[in-house]
Design an enzyme around this catalytic site. Structure first.
Site, PDB file in Angstrom:
ATOM      1  N   THR A 143     -39.750  36.698   0.469  1.00 30.84           N
ATOM      2  CA  THR A 143     -39.854  35.596   1.435  1.00 30.84           C
ATOM      3  C   THR A 143     -39.340  36.080   2.784  1.00 30.84           C
ATOM      4  OG1 THR A 143     -39.461  34.056  -0.362  1.00 30.84           O
ATOM      5  CG2 THR A 143     -39.117  33.221   1.886  1.00 30.84           C
ATOM      6  N   LEU A 202     -42.488  31.144  -7.758  1.00 30.51           N
ATOM      7  CA  LEU A 202     -41.916  30.903  -9.090  1.00 30.51           C
ATOM      8  C   LEU A 202     -40.549  30.251  -8.997  1.00 30.51           C
ATOM      9  CD1 LEU A 202     -39.416  32.992 -10.000  1.00 30.51           C
ATOM     10  CD2 LEU A 202     -41.262  34.614 -10.058  1.00 30.51           C
ATOM     11  N   ARG A 203     -40.217  29.496 -10.055  1.00 31.15           N
ATOM     12  CA  ARG A 203     -38.881  28.897 -10.193  1.00 31.15           C
ATOM     13  C   ARG A 203     -38.111  29.698 -11.221  1.00 31.15           C
ATOM     14  NH1 ARG A 203     -41.028  23.768 -12.958  1.00 31.15           N
ATOM     15  NH2 ARG A 203     -42.410  25.407 -13.668  1.00 31.15           N
ATOM     16  N   LEU A 205     -36.453  14.439  -6.699  1.00 32.93           N
ATOM     17  CA  LEU A 205     -35.700  13.297  -6.168  1.00 32.93           C
ATOM     18  C   LEU A 205     -34.488  13.014  -7.053  1.00 32.93           C
ATOM     19  CD1 LEU A 205     -38.471  10.761  -5.005  1.00 32.93           C
ATOM     20  CD2 LEU A 205     -36.990  12.187  -3.573  1.00 32.93           C
ATOM     21  N   CYS A 221     -32.380  30.959  -2.833  1.00 32.79           N
ATOM     22  CA  CYS A 221     -33.563  30.746  -1.990  1.00 32.79           C
ATOM     23  C   CYS A 221     -33.514  29.528  -1.089  1.00 32.79           C
ATOM     24  CB  CYS A 221     -34.810  30.746  -2.860  1.00 32.79           C
ATOM     25  SG  CYS A 221     -35.086  32.393  -3.551  1.00 32.79           S
ATOM     26  N   ARG A 260     -25.798  32.400  -7.199  1.00 32.00           N
ATOM     27  CA  ARG A 260     -25.879  32.509  -5.739  1.00 32.00           C
ATOM     28  C   ARG A 260     -25.843  31.106  -5.123  1.00 32.00           C
ATOM     29  NH1 ARG A 260     -30.976  36.564  -5.128  1.00 32.00           N
ATOM     30  NH2 ARG A 260     -31.656  35.322  -6.901  1.00 32.00           N
TER      31      ARG A 260
HETATM   32  N1  LIG Z   1     -35.425  34.535  -7.284  1.00 34.72           N
HETATM   33  C1  LIG Z   1     -36.499  33.785  -7.186  1.00 34.72           C
HETATM   34  O1  LIG Z   1     -36.697  32.872  -7.973  1.00 34.72           O
HETATM   35  C2  LIG Z   1     -37.508  34.000  -6.104  1.00 34.72           C
HETATM   36  C3  LIG Z   1     -37.280  34.882  -5.074  1.00 34.72           C
HETATM   37  N2  LIG Z   1     -38.172  34.990  -4.043  1.00 34.72           N
HETATM   38  C4  LIG Z   1     -37.931  35.948  -2.970  1.00 34.72           C
HETATM   39  O2  LIG Z   1     -38.045  37.246  -3.556  1.00 34.72           O
HETATM   40  C5  LIG Z   1     -37.174  38.169  -2.928  1.00 34.72           C
HETATM   41  C6  LIG Z   1     -36.284  38.825  -3.975  1.00 34.72           C
HETATM   42  O3  LIG Z   1     -35.457  37.838  -4.536  1.00 34.72           O
HETATM   43  P1  LIG Z   1     -34.638  38.102  -5.891  1.00 34.72           P
HETATM   44  O4  LIG Z   1     -35.494  38.802  -6.877  1.00 34.72           O
HETATM   45  O5  LIG Z   1     -34.056  36.794  -6.255  1.00 34.72           O
HETATM   46  O6  LIG Z   1     -33.505  39.090  -5.368  1.00 34.72           O
HETATM   47  P2  LIG Z   1     -32.587  40.107  -6.203  1.00 34.72           P
HETATM   48  O7  LIG Z   1     -31.411  40.367  -5.368  1.00 34.72           O
HETATM   49  O8  LIG Z   1     -32.417  39.569  -7.606  1.00 34.72           O
HETATM   50  O9  LIG Z   1     -33.476  41.428  -6.324  1.00 34.72           O
HETATM   51  C7  LIG Z   1     -33.739  42.294  -5.276  1.00 34.72           C
HETATM   52  C8  LIG Z   1     -33.759  43.717  -5.832  1.00 34.72           C
HETATM   53  O10 LIG Z   1     -34.248  44.620  -4.843  1.00 34.72           O
HETATM   54  C9  LIG Z   1     -33.555  45.855  -4.992  1.00 34.72           C
HETATM   55  N3  LIG Z   1     -33.731  46.658  -3.780  1.00 34.72           N
HETATM   56  C10 LIG Z   1     -33.164  46.490  -2.554  1.00 34.72           C
HETATM   57  N4  LIG Z   1     -33.619  47.422  -1.693  1.00 34.72           N
HETATM   58  C11 LIG Z   1     -34.512  48.186  -2.370  1.00 34.72           C
HETATM   59  C12 LIG Z   1     -35.344  49.283  -2.018  1.00 34.72           C
HETATM   60  N5  LIG Z   1     -35.356  49.779  -0.782  1.00 34.72           N
HETATM   61  N6  LIG Z   1     -36.134  49.842  -2.979  1.00 34.72           N
HETATM   62  C13 LIG Z   1     -36.128  49.343  -4.225  1.00 34.72           C
HETATM   63  N7  LIG Z   1     -35.373  48.296  -4.624  1.00 34.72           N
HETATM   64  C14 LIG Z   1     -34.581  47.716  -3.705  1.00 34.72           C
HETATM   65  C15 LIG Z   1     -32.134  45.416  -5.293  1.00 34.72           C
HETATM   66  O11 LIG Z   1     -31.366  46.454  -5.866  1.00 34.72           O
HETATM   67  C16 LIG Z   1     -32.383  44.242  -6.239  1.00 34.72           C
HETATM   68  O12 LIG Z   1     -32.428  44.660  -7.590  1.00 34.72           O
HETATM   69  C17 LIG Z   1     -36.436  37.361  -1.863  1.00 34.72           C
HETATM   70  O13 LIG Z   1     -37.127  37.471  -0.654  1.00 34.72           O
HETATM   71  C18 LIG Z   1     -36.537  35.937  -2.373  1.00 34.72           C
HETATM   72  O14 LIG Z   1     -36.419  34.987  -1.342  1.00 34.72           O
HETATM   73  C19 LIG Z   1     -39.338  34.292  -4.015  1.00 34.72           C
HETATM   74  C20 LIG Z   1     -39.627  33.423  -5.025  1.00 34.72           C
HETATM   75  C21 LIG Z   1     -38.752  33.209  -6.171  1.00 34.72           C
HETATM   76  O1  LIG Z   2     -38.242  30.694  -3.202  1.00 34.50           O
HETATM   77  C1  LIG Z   2     -37.713  30.638  -4.287  1.00 34.50           C
HETATM   78  O2  LIG Z   2     -36.933  31.472  -4.721  1.00 34.50           O
HETATM   79  C2  LIG Z   2     -37.951  29.489  -5.200  1.00 34.50           C
HETATM   80  O3  LIG Z   2     -37.023  28.429  -4.848  1.00 34.50           O
HETATM   81  C3  LIG Z   2     -37.117  27.270  -5.677  1.00 34.50           C
HETATM   82  O4  LIG Z   2     -36.879  27.600  -7.038  1.00 34.50           O
HETATM   83  P1  LIG Z   2     -35.414  27.779  -7.652  1.00 34.50           P
HETATM   84  O5  LIG Z   2     -34.472  28.171  -6.568  1.00 34.50           O
HETATM   85  O6  LIG Z   2     -35.578  28.651  -8.837  1.00 34.50           O
HETATM   86  O7  LIG Z   2     -34.945  26.367  -8.202  1.00 34.50           O
HETATM   87  P2  LIG Z   2     -35.377  24.851  -8.028  1.00 34.50           P
HETATM   88  O8  LIG Z   2     -35.850  24.358  -9.328  1.00 34.50           O
HETATM   89  O9  LIG Z   2     -36.232  24.645  -6.863  1.00 34.50           O
HETATM   90  O10 LIG Z   2     -33.955  24.182  -7.743  1.00 34.50           O
HETATM   91  C4  LIG Z   2     -33.245  24.510  -6.572  1.00 34.50           C
HETATM   92  C5  LIG Z   2     -31.983  23.711  -6.472  1.00 34.50           C
HETATM   93  O11 LIG Z   2     -32.261  22.341  -6.222  1.00 34.50           O
HETATM   94  C6  LIG Z   2     -31.533  21.515  -7.094  1.00 34.50           C
HETATM   95  N1  LIG Z   2     -32.310  20.271  -7.326  1.00 34.50           N
HETATM   96  C7  LIG Z   2     -33.602  20.334  -7.724  1.00 34.50           C
HETATM   97  C8  LIG Z   2     -34.334  19.177  -7.918  1.00 34.50           C
HETATM   98  C9  LIG Z   2     -33.749  17.935  -7.682  1.00 34.50           C
HETATM   99  O12 LIG Z   2     -34.364  16.860  -7.828  1.00 34.50           O
HETATM  100  N2  LIG Z   2     -32.457  17.890  -7.287  1.00 34.50           N
HETATM  101  C10 LIG Z   2     -31.715  19.027  -7.102  1.00 34.50           C
HETATM  102  O13 LIG Z   2     -30.524  18.941  -6.725  1.00 34.50           O
HETATM  103  C11 LIG Z   2     -31.339  22.358  -8.331  1.00 34.50           C
HETATM  104  O14 LIG Z   2     -30.238  21.900  -9.079  1.00 34.50           O
HETATM  105  C12 LIG Z   2     -31.109  23.722  -7.726  1.00 34.50           C
HETATM  106  O15 LIG Z   2     -29.760  23.891  -7.349  1.00 34.50           O
HETATM  107  C13 LIG Z   2     -38.529  26.711  -5.595  1.00 34.50           C
HETATM  108  O16 LIG Z   2     -38.624  25.586  -6.468  1.00 34.50           O
HETATM  109  C14 LIG Z   2     -39.556  27.772  -5.988  1.00 34.50           C
HETATM  110  O17 LIG Z   2     -40.861  27.260  -5.849  1.00 34.50           O
HETATM  111  C15 LIG Z   2     -39.377  28.984  -5.082  1.00 34.50           C
HETATM  112  O18 LIG Z   2     -40.269  30.026  -5.447  1.00 34.50           O
END
Ligand SMILES: NC(=O)C1=CN([C@@H]2O[C@H](COP(=O)(O)OP(=O)(O)OC[C@H]3O[C@@H](n4cnc5c(N)ncnc54)[C@H](O)[C@@H]3O)[C@@H](O)[C@H]2O)C=CC1
Ligand SMILES: O=C(O)[C@H]1O[C@H](OP(=O)(O)OP(=O)(O)OC[C@H]2O[C@@H](n3ccc(=O)[nH]c3=O)[C@H](O)[C@@H]2O)[C@H](O)[C@@H](O)[C@@H]1O
Length: 444
Positions: free
Chosen positions: A126, A158-159, A258, A268, A337
């Site tokens: 992102t 994804l969530r 809600l 995120c 986080r």
């Molecule tokens: N966690 C989630 O549910 C979602 C995350 N995102 C986005 O995806 C991105 C990643 O998020 P997460 O997976 O949660 O973070 P994370 O911190 O769990 O994973 C990031 C990984 O990238 C690695 N890394 C950093 N620099 C690197 C490099 N130069 N080469 C190879 N690996 C490297 C780190 O060691 C770490 O394992 C963010 O931009 C986040 O906003 C988007 C949708 C869902």
């Molecule tokens: O960019 C991202 O990483 C992701 O961020 C969220 O996903 P996620 O952080 O896994 O969790 P959510 O289910 O969205 O919940 C986020 C937070 O809102 C809170 N929440 C959710 C729903 C609600 O009604 N009230 C509320 O307080 C949850 O407890 C949690 O702390 C989005 O839902 C995903 O679509 C997105 O890809």
């Protein structure tokens, strides 16, 4: 010929994406700079909690379709993969509110320099609007003359807790690209979803980047909107859950997101709304997204409310024993986080309470962040001799809790349900002082 796929960054997003790409039939290499993560994934073990993902990782590591390596100069994947997904972190800048693009820049430029065959780099992280176009320029500049390397952006929705399902059966797929040929490659990657007629939005870089942050900003706004009404019902009376149900029946509004309570956290939503506001300010649109500032403040006030509610119930926090149930930012994840529950636990501790924390999956990560709190292995251990029990993450185990389940354990029958998930009347009938967010309490 089937495509070879690399995924750079194997955290919550990247490990899921890599395993799901293997599940779709591609040969996949996951790359990370963290050798411990790579060791663990190479053994088929997932270093974090995500339902259904360990099975997928093990299956494809065993079959050889999925490998994990550290590849510091990206030369191995650069000579092998046709498509490289960039899934590295974009956290909040240390000491700032914008997104820290260090990792996404390093991975993309590193890849561009390491790639030795025609291929496509696809950003999944992102990022603030403008990043993809800037990186596309860098890729062109840094890649070798003999190879054709281009860049597209394919944000991820994804969530956590549902990551596998959301990746394999997404609600929609969004691709920001300036090349029909690159779009065609991505259509090949996502052919299975396209066969099911998953909406496919092919657009420019800027729209793709903005779709992602707009979706998260909207979700955050929905939560803060209901939590703002929570503050009103706390002052005047009324039932916030009934209010949410009633407006949610309007299909234009919808009931999802809600749920009033201690608010949103995670890796995120909080950092994405701050990064969006920072970015639009940089663009000179200072006032456009100021409402997000309010959303952020409403959200953080909910954490403070749980602390003051606890204090009001106990008269004072110092010396009181408090059980905190749930320190992950949401159930079905071990992610702490920016977790509201962990923040509340730490604030209660800082105010002098003796805090005993139990989370089914989050204890280890929470202990790394706040080692001074006491972490225990069961709900019963946390509740033992407690003057107050505070539910901060709605794990099923906690949602099933009954007054009888805590009988004989706690020192005082006092409960704050900061996720509004338990039947208040049952607890009150059983003689508990039972508080939820969004309810009026005389003197609390
Ligand atoms: N966690 C989630 O549910 C979602 C995350 N995102 C986005 O995806 C991105 C990643 O998020 P997460 O997976 O949660 O973070 P994370 O911190 O769990 O994973 C990031 C990984 O990238 C690695 N890394 C950093 N620099 C690197 C490099 N130069 N080469 C190879 N690996 C490297 C780190 O060691 C770490 O394992 C963010 O931009 C986040 O906003 C988007 C949708 C869902
Ligand atoms: O960019 C991202 O990483 C992701 O961020 C969220 O996903 P996620 O952080 O896994 O969790 P959510 O289910 O969205 O919940 C986020 C937070 O809102 C809170 N929440 C959710 C729903 C609600 O009604 N009230 C509320 O307080 C949850 O407890 C949690 O702390 C989005 O839902 C995903 O679509 C997105 O890809």
């Amino acid at each position: 010929m089937t495509l070879n796929i690399s995924v750079i960054g194997t955290g919550y997003l990247g490990a899921t994406h890599a395993a799901c790409m293997a599940e779709l039939g591609f040969d996949v290499i996951g790359v990370d700079v963290d050798p411990e993560k790579i060791d663990s994934l190479s053994r088929g073990e997932l270093p974090f909690h995500e339902p259904g993902l360990p099975e997928l990782i093990r299956k494809h590591v065993d079959s050889g379709k999925l490998r994990f390596i550290t590849d510091p100069d990206y030369s191995t994947v650069g000579a092998w993969a046709d498509v490289h997904f960039v899934a590295v972190g974009t956290p909040q800048q240390p000491g700032g509110t914008g997104a820290d693009l260090t990792y996404v820049d390093a991975a993309t430029v590193g890849l561009a320099e390491g790639i030795t065959k025609d291929s496509l780099i696809v950003g999944k992280s992102t990022v603030p609007v403008g990043t993809a176009r800037r990186l596309a320029g860098l890729v062109e500049e840094k890649s070798r003359d003999a190879v054709n390397v281009s860049l597209s952006w394919n944000p991820e929705f994804l969530r956590e807790g549902f990551a596998v399902k959301d990746t394999l059966t997404p609600d929609r797929l969004v691709v920001g690209t300036d090349s029909d040929a690159d779009e065609a490659v991505l259509r090949e990657v996502y052919a299975e979803a396209l066969e099911r007629e998953t909406p496919w939005i092919s657009t420019d870089f800027e729209t793709a980047e903005l779709v992602k942050v707009a979706a998260n900003a909207f979700l955050a706004t929905k939560i803060s909107f209901i939590n703002a009404f929570s503050e009103v019902t706390e002052a005047v009376g009324g039932n916030i859950t009934t209010l949410a149900d009633a407006i949610g029946f309007d299909t234009r509004i919808g009931r999802k997101f809600l749920n009033a309570g201690v608010g949103f956290g995670g890796g995120c939503l909080p950092k994405d709304i701050r990064a969006l506001q920072t970015r639009v300010s940089e663009l000179g649109l200072d006032h456009t997204m100021t409402f997000l500032d309010e959303m952020d403040k409403i959200n953080l006030r909910r954490r403070e409310r749980v602390v003051t509610l606890s204090e009001n119930i106990l008269d004072e926090l110092a010396g009181k024993r408090i059980a905190v149930l749930g320190v992950t930012f949401k159930p079905l994840s071990d992610d702490v986080r920016d977790s509201p529950g962990l923040d509340v636990a730490n604030r209660l501790y800082t105010a002098g309470a003796e805090v005993s924390v139990y989370d089914p999956e989050g204890n280890a990560n929470a202990a790394k962040r706040f080692p001074r709190l006491e972490y225990v292995e069961s709900l019963a251990d946390a509740a033992k001799d407690a003057d107050l029990v505070v539910l901060t993450t709605e794990w099923n185990e906690f949602k099933e809790l009954t007054p009888a389940g805590l009988d004989g354990l706690v020192a005082q029958k006092r409960f704050v349900d900061a996720r509004n998930v338990l039947p208040a009347a049952d607890w009150e009938k059983a003689g508990w002082t039972f508080a939820q967010l969004g309810r009026f309490y005389d003197g609390l």
